[in-house]
Structures are given as structure tokens and as C-alpha cells.
Write a protein that holds these residues in place. Structure first.
Motif, mmCIF file in Angstrom:
data_model
loop_
_atom_site.group_PDB
_atom_site.id
_atom_site.type_symbol
_atom_site.label_atom_id
_atom_site.label_comp_id
_atom_site.label_asym_id
_atom_site.label_seq_id
_atom_site.Cartn_x
_atom_site.Cartn_y
_atom_site.Cartn_z
ATOM 1 N N VAL A 84 -0.014 0.750 -11.545
ATOM 2 C CA VAL A 84 0.467 1.325 -10.243
ATOM 3 C C VAL A 84 0.766 2.912 -10.558
ATOM 4 C CG1 VAL A 84 2.639 1.526 -8.836
ATOM 5 C CG2 VAL A 84 1.654 -0.619 -9.465
ATOM 6 N N ALA A 132 1.686 -1.549 1.074
ATOM 7 C CA ALA A 132 0.215 -1.775 0.925
ATOM 8 C C ALA A 132 0.067 -3.140 1.292
ATOM 9 C CB ALA A 132 -0.327 -1.479 -0.472
ATOM 10 N N ASP A 148 5.536 0.350 -1.580
ATOM 11 C CA ASP A 148 4.518 1.445 -0.695
ATOM 12 C C ASP A 148 3.913 0.916 0.515
ATOM 13 O OD1 ASP A 148 4.466 3.663 -3.030
ATOM 14 O OD2 ASP A 148 3.949 1.975 -4.105
ATOM 15 N N LEU A 198 -1.521 8.453 -3.566
ATOM 16 C CA LEU A 198 -1.274 8.270 -2.079
ATOM 17 C C LEU A 198 -0.804 9.343 -1.502
ATOM 18 C CD1 LEU A 198 0.748 4.758 -2.948
ATOM 19 C CD2 LEU A 198 -1.728 4.885 -2.527
ATOM 20 N N LEU A 211 2.853 -2.149 -5.381
ATOM 21 C CA LEU A 211 2.275 -1.322 -4.431
ATOM 22 C C LEU A 211 2.508 -2.059 -2.933
ATOM 23 C CD1 LEU A 211 -1.274 -0.467 -5.507
ATOM 24 C CD2 LEU A 211 0.455 1.041 -4.896
ATOM 25 N N ARG A 269 0.010 5.334 -7.510
ATOM 26 C CA ARG A 269 0.966 5.932 -6.627
ATOM 27 C C ARG A 269 0.666 7.413 -6.452
ATOM 28 N NH1 ARG A 269 5.515 2.978 -8.319
ATOM 29 N NH2 ARG A 269 4.990 1.559 -6.538
ATOM 30 N N LEU A 321 -0.906 -5.682 -8.998
ATOM 31 C CA LEU A 321 -0.235 -4.506 -8.657
ATOM 32 C C LEU A 321 1.039 -4.955 -7.477
ATOM 33 C CD1 LEU A 321 -3.081 -2.031 -8.598
ATOM 34 C CD2 LEU A 321 -1.762 -2.966 -10.486
ATOM 35 N N ASN A 325 -3.560 0.780 2.621
ATOM 36 C CA ASN A 325 -2.151 1.405 3.049
ATOM 37 C C ASN A 325 -2.111 1.576 4.552
ATOM 38 O OD1 ASN A 325 -4.216 3.501 3.470
ATOM 39 N ND2 ASN A 325 -2.653 5.236 3.451
#
Length: 746
Positions: free
Chosen positions: A124, A156, A154, A131, A150, A128, A147, A6
Motif C-alpha cells: 500500500v 477502493a 481509501d 492516489l 486500500l 497511497r 492490499l 478508486n
């Protein structure tokens, strides 16, 4: 395998760390040590995590999400519960709603730097909620899937770990076979690596197969594997090359097994979890222990199983899935059900044997004889039974679920009932509630009212221990109605006694006393001396809480003698704890200390953290009365820690109260006030107005010197909470607080 990160600032070092392990000489040793393969690339991540742990001073969180396991994957809600408890949240404080739990999790991580490893994610939705949002924490997710959202939603960063380069794949094969077949040709090893798609798990199994046949030419082994690959290609469409290679190697190794080893391998796919004991495997296979051990050794040698402890084994999730596939294909429905019955019968009767040590005074459930092929364990002593319970605790719920989902309703409710008395003494009642719910539904399907009453009673006990008082009263009142409809006076009295305990925890003392007296009367009529003694102890506790010391004293000795005569160590310890509190109030600190020390010796011998944690509160009170403040703080601290683990917020707050009182006695009023505020917050949140009033009184005393107005406000609020309570102790307390408010007005 895909790895998601992340934070881009960590991406380079993670990539470099993985490349170092992936491309260098150490990759072979990593995979050899791992022994299973899919764990190989996870091992790389774990190795990297160990190397960088100093960069995450607030710790690491790890969970295997079991996304590709044949059993139930770990949900985000389950992972959040584990993470929140690891972060210091009590079980009772963990929100049931996944969004609320995720919000609490993000709040706790906001100012911390934690490394979070989410292994083996399939979707996911598993990831999620885990996170952390903002902050300096790093999340590493491993998955066999892309995924994609993500990365899109998000932010990632994905690292794709491909298969091993050919030189490293050949090096891994040669590292395993060199002592058995040193002359193998490098080109043939490269061909073998290609057929394994250069995947560590497939390579490891293939290498072991080659090593175990040192006199068979490698090109013959390759030909066998190539034939197996062709078979998979014919049977499968749309499956990627890696999946085909894995399945081909599994099938190749499986078909090479002796008949009996292959049968045990596939039957193990029916076990409720991926980890099991020698004895459970013997029950599944309908085999003697010595023969089972031989066959398990074959499977370990072929790297189709891992041995993770003496007489304990586990599957890699892919191999478990393959075993499950084989048992579905090669065993008839009747054969599968017979094997399932055997292993569940083994767990049921072994748990029953453990109950004779863990809860010897509790009624045992009448059970049919074990199946002829099943040999349940027997235990030499209490500690042996506890050890088994702790090892198998993770299997209990899956076993109940497996029975219910395969039409074995009687076994499901029997397991749920017996496992209530076979839980590890240090475990929380929360761990049993889902098994109880499944068992109750199974008993209802069978229209077995006796089973339903038992499970309702146990569910009520669990809710009371977790401070879920409304839920507890609901299920216990259902138990009373069922007992009355079937004229079961004993079950009715048990439920009434438990309802009394909930009223006692809520300080509804008249209601508590009334229920205990009703229950005791029935138990005496039925000649049930053990439960009569238990009801007497509860009456003593109620009257002590009310400040009726002579009335409490009049029944303590009778109840204590009864428990000792019955050999009920837990009941004896509880009476000793009540006696210690009584003696302390009477001013006999020496007698109080003798009683509570004896009680705690019993708790430690029973390895019972719930009893130990509760009784430590009384020890702390005795030590504080003797001006042994350092010792008292230690007792309160351990009590708080144990109650936090058990999810009992109310009693954890009582430990904080004792800590505050000890600091106040040491003239450290600022620290005292901090602990009383913390405890008051919990009592307010639990809507426990009596304990809140007591806490506000202690808080007022702690702040009075520095802030008289704040103290007066705390005492004034305390009075508003005392209105419902009319027992002698409450009346005396109210009078004292009223005098303090009046004095502060003057």
C-alpha cells in the motif's frame, strides 16, 4: 491478480471490459501476443485503458511499480517524480519530500480527468501517495496481493481476476500446440491446464514445452510435470496453489533445458536489471557471441525470456526471481562473483570506449585490462556511442549499486566516474547524482583520495547544472581541500574553475573572475592547454556579463583558436555563443547570426540538448533584434522545452523572458506581461535577485501603458534587488531604473 479502482462509477465498465477479454475468444490471442504471462492480465487492463482513452481527455499515466521484481521496487517517491515530470513539472521543481511531492501531484490533478495505471504493486505504501484525492481522475491498481487497506481506508473497489476457466485454458494450450500435435486429447489438455493452475504464464510455457516435443506423448509430459509438482509440494509449505503451479512449471521447463542454456538462464539472474543485451549476456556466461545467441534463442523459444529488440532481451519479473533463486542454489559464491565481475567489467570498459567519442577531450580513467573473457564494445562513431548510452542508461545506476552491494568498491567508484562521461547528452545531471553518491562512498571506503576528488568535482558540476548552488559549493570546497592535502594542483584548479562557474551563475562576478584567473594560471603552469582555453572562455563570459566588452573581446579569439586547435567541439561552440552575444551588443547582427548558427550546428551534431537549449536563447535574441519575431518565439519555445526536460528552471525562465520581449516588440503587451510574471516567479523562488531585477524591469515596461502605478512598483522593487551589484552593467542598469522611477514620480 487483484485490480483496485478508486471510483465506483467506472467499476462496471472496467469489470465488463475485463470479463469480455477474459471470457471471450480473444483471451488466447492476448496471452499469445504477450508471450509472458503475468503480463497477460496486465495486458487486459492496458487493452481496456486503450479502449476508454477518449473518456480521459487529459491523458494517461502509467508506471510499473515492480513490486515483485527481484531488484529494487519503484518507490512512491520515484513514481511521483516520473508522474510530475510527465505533468510538466521540471526535475528541479519536484519536491524531495514524498508528502510534498504527493501534495503537488494532487493539486495538478485536481481539475483534470486522467487515467492512472499503477501496475504490479506490492504494498500500500507504493500506492497511497499516488492516489489523486478528489477530482475526476481514475486510478487502476494491479497487484498480486489483496492490499486490504486500500479498500478499507481509501475506498477502493477490488476486482479479483481468477485463473482462466478450464475451456479457455484448454483453448490457449491448443492454440499453441495445434500445428505440432493436433491429436492431443482434450482431457489430457485439461489435466495439463490443471497442473498449471490455469495461469496464463504457466500455460504458455507448458504449451511451448509440449510443442517443442511433438513426438512425446502428452501423458508423459504431464507425468513429468506432476513429478515436479510433487517435488515442490514436498519442499514448500504454506505456499498457495498458484505459486506452487508457477514454480513447478518453471522448474519443469528449466530442467528440460540443455545444460549450457540452463547455466546461462541462471547466470542472467545476476544481471543488475531484468533487461540486457546479447553482449552483456555473453560476458555473464563467459561465451562467444554466436554461442550466446543460440542459447538465448533457446530461452526465448521456451518462453523463459522475451526478445524486445534486436539483440536485446528481458525477463518477466517472476522468471527473473526464479533465475536468481537458481543461481544462488546452483552456483558457488566464487562462481557468482566471477560472473558478476565479468558483466560489470564489460559495462565499465564499454562505457570507457563510449567516452572516447562522447567526451574525447576529457581525461580517461586509468583502468585495468578487461577480464580475459570479456569483449567490450567499440564504437564506429559518435552516434553509435550515443545510441548505446541511451539504450543502457537504465542499467547505469543499478550496475553501480550492484558493485557496491557485493563488495566491489573499486568497480563501483570506477563505474560511477566513467559513467559521468557516458551519460546520454540529452539526460539530466540529476540522473547521475545517486550513482555519484554511491561511488563516492565506495572510494572513501577504499581511502582513494584521487577517486574522491574526481567524484566530488563531477558532483559539483551536477549541482551547478541543477541550480543547487550551496550543495555545489560544499562538495567543490571539499575537493579543493583534498587536492591541496595531496598537492594535486590540477584537481585543485578544476575545482576552482567550477566554483567560479557557480559564482558566475549567482552574478558574483568579482569572485567568479578571481577563481577563473587562479585556475587559468595553474593550468598554464601545468601546460594544460585545453583547460587553459576553458578558463579563458569563462573569463570572457564573466567580463561580457559585467559589460566589459573590450576585455571580453580580448580573450574570445585566443580561447576560440585554442579550442579549435584541440578539436574540442563543445568548447568551440561555447565560445561561438559568447562571441555571438558580444557581436549583438556591438550592433553587428550579421556576425552574431553567423556565430550562433555555427554554435547550434555543433550542438545538434553532438546531440547535446543542454548546449542546444542554452544556445537557442542567444539565437532567439539575435532573431528578435532582426525583427524576426516568429522565428524568435520558436527558438525560445524550444529552449524552454529543453530546459524543462533537463530540470534547469533558471534557464527555462530566461526562455520565458525572451518570449515576453518578443511579444512586447510585437505590441502584444498582455502576453508579454504574462511571460515576465511567470519568469519573475521562478527567479524569486530561486532567490536569483539579479535575474529577478531584470525581469521586473521587463514586466514594468510591459504593463506601463495600462497600469503606470504597477509599473512604478515593479521598478521600485527592482532597485531594492540591485544594491549588491557594482559591475559596470549593473551600475548602468540601476541608473536607468532610477531615472524611470523618478520620471514616474513626476
Amino acid at each position: 491478480m487483484n485490480i483496485f479502482v478508486n471510483r465506483s462509477d467506472e467499476l462496471g465498465q472496467l469489470n465488463a471490459g475485463l470479463t469480455d477479454r477474459h471470457g471471450g475468444r480473444l483471451v488466447a490471442s492476448v496471452h499469445v501476443v504477450a508471450g509472458t504471462a503475468g503480463a497477460g492480465k496486465t495486458s487486459l487492463v492496458l487493452h481496456w485503458a486503450h479502449q476508454v482513452k477518449d473518456r480521459f481527455p487529459d491523458g494517461q499515466l502509467f508506471v510499473n511499480l515492480r513490486g515483485y521484481d527481484p531488484g529494487e521496487p519503484v518507490t512512491a517517491a520515484q513514481a511521483l517524480q516520473r508522474f510530475l515530470r510527465a505533468l510538466g513539472v521540471t526535475a528541479a521543481e519536484v519536491p524531495q519530500d514524498v508528502d510534498d511531492a504527493a501534495a503537488m501531484y494532487r493539486s495538478l490533478l485536481a481539475d483534470h480527468r486522467v487515467l492512472i495505471l499503477l501496475d504490479n504493486a506490492a504494498t500500500v505504501s507504493q500506492v497511497r501517495p499516488l492516489l489523486p484525492g478528489g477530482g475526476d481522475s481514475l486510478v487502476v491498481v494491479t497487484s498480486r496481493s489483496r492490499l486490504a487497506s486500500l479498500s478499507v481506508r481509501d475506498g477502493a473497489h477490488r476486482i479479483t481476476l481468477g485463473t482462466l476457466p478450464e475451456p479457455e485454458a484448454v483453448a490457449l494450450l491448443r492454440a499453441v500446440v495445434r500445428d505440432y500435435r493436433p491429436e492431443d486429447d482434450a482431457d489430457e489438455l485439461a489435466e495439463l491446464a490443471h497442473l498449471c493452475a490455469r495461469l496464463p504464464l504457466a500455460l504458455r510455457i507448458a504449451a511451448e514445452r509440449a510443442a517443442s516435443h511433438p513426438h512425446m506423448r502428452l501423458d508423459e509430459l504431464i507425468s513429468d510435470l506432476r513429478d515436479e509438482s510433487a517435488l515442490w509440494e514436498a519442499l514448500s509449505t504454506g505456499i498457495d496453489e498458484e505459486a506452487e503451479a508457477i514454480r513447478s512449471v518453471f522448474a519443469w521447463s528449466y530442467r528440460a533445458l540443455p545444460t549450457h542454456s540452463a547455466r546461462l538462464f541462471r547466470l542472467l539472474g545476476l544481471h543488475p536489471t531484468g533487461e540486457f543485451s546479447l553482449h552483456a549476456a555473453a560476458a555473464l556466461g563467459e561465451l562467444a557471441l554466436s554461442r550466446t545467441r543460440q542459447l538465448l534463442d533457446d530461452l526465448v523459444g521456451a518462453h523463459l525470456l522475451e526478445q524486445n529488440a534486436p539483440d536485446r532481451f528481458q525477463f518477466h519479473d517472476l522468471l527473473r526471481a526464479y533465475a536468481t533463486d537458481r543461481v544462488q542454489s546452483e552456483e558457488s559464491a566464487d562462481q557468482r562473483q566471477a560472473a558478476r565481475r565479468r558483466v560489470l567489467s564489460w559495462y565499465l570498459h564499454t562505457a570507457d570506449a563510449a567516452q572516447t567519442w562522447l567526451y574525447p577531450s576529457e581525461d580517461r580513467l586509468p583502468l585495468p585490462e578487461p577480464l580475459p573473457e570479456v569483449r567490450p564494445l567499440v564504437f564506429a562513431d559518435y552516434n553509435a556511442a550515443v545510441d548505446w548510452s541511451e539504450r543502457e542508461h537504465g542499467t547505469f545506476l543499478p550496475a553501480v549499486r550492484d558493485a557496491a552491494s557485493n563488495g566491489l568498491d573499486q568497480t563501483a567508484w570506477q563505474l560511477a566516474t566513467v559513467l559521468w562521461f557516458t551519460r546520454p547528452p540529452s539526460s539530466s545531471e540529476r540522473d547521475w547524482l545517486e550513482a555519484g553518491r554511491i561511488g563516492l562512498e565506495a572510494a572513501a571506503r577504499q581511502e582513494d583520495q584521487r577517486a574522491q576528488r574526481r567524484l566530488l568535482v563531477n558532483t559539483g558540476i551536477a549541482h551547478r547544472a541543477l541550480n543547487n548552488f550551496s550543495e555545489g559549493l560544499d562538495v567543490l570546497n571539499k575537493a579543493v581541500l583534498l587536492a591541496r592535502s595531496s598537492q594535486s594542483r590540477s584537481d585543485e584548479a578544476q575545482a576552482l574553475n567550477l566554483i567560479g562557474l557557480i559564482h558566475l551563475r549567482r552574478r558574483e562576478l568579482d569572485l567568479a573572475d578571481s577563481h577563473f584567473v587562479q585556475a587559468m594560471s595553474v593550468f598554464r603552469d601545468l601546460g594544460d592547454s585545453r583547460r587553459t582555453a576553458t578558463a579563458l572562455a569563462n573569463i570572457a563570459s564573466t567580463r561580457l556579463s559585467a559589460g566589459r566588452l573590450p576585455e571580453a573581446a580580448s580573450v574570445i579569439d585566443e580561447a576560440l583558436a585554442a579550442h579549435r586547435a584541440l578539436g574540442n567541439r563543445g568548447g568551440e561552440g561555447n565560445l561561438l555563443r559568447i562571441a555571438a552575444a558580444l557581436r549583438l551588443e556591438e550592433g553587428d547582427a550579421d556576425a552574431a547570426r553567423r556565430s550562433i548558427d555555427e554554435a547550434l550546428d555543433i550542438a545538434l551534431a553532438l546531440r547535446d540538448h543542454a548546449r542546444e537549449g542554452f544556445w537557442l536563447l542567444t539565437l532567439g535574441d539575435v532573431q528578435r533584434a532582426a525583427a524576426q519575431y516568429g522565428d524568435a518565439l520558436i527558438s525560445y519555445q524550444r529552449s524552454a522545452m529543453l530546459h524543462r526536460r533537463l530540470g534547469d528552471r533558471s534557464r527555462e525562465a530566461l526562455a520565458w523572458r525572451g518570449t515576453g520581449q518578443a511579444y512586447a516588440a510585437m505590441d502584444r503587451h498582455g502576453e508579454a506581461a504574462a511571460f515576465h510574471r511567470q519568469a519573475a516567479f521562478v527567479h524569486r523562488d530561486l532567490k536569483d535577485t539579479w535575474q529577478l531585477a531584470l525581469e521586473l524591469d521587463h514586466l514594468a515596461a510591459a504593463v506601463h501603458t495600462e497600469d503606470p502605478e504597477a509599473a512604478r512598483a515593479h521598478w521600485t522593487e527592482a532597485l531594492t534587488h540591485l544594491t549588491p551589484f557594482t559591475d559596470p552593467r549593473a551600475v548602468s542598469f540601476r541608473s536607468r531604473v532610477e531615472a524611470l522611477v523618478t520620471r514616474s514620480d513626476g
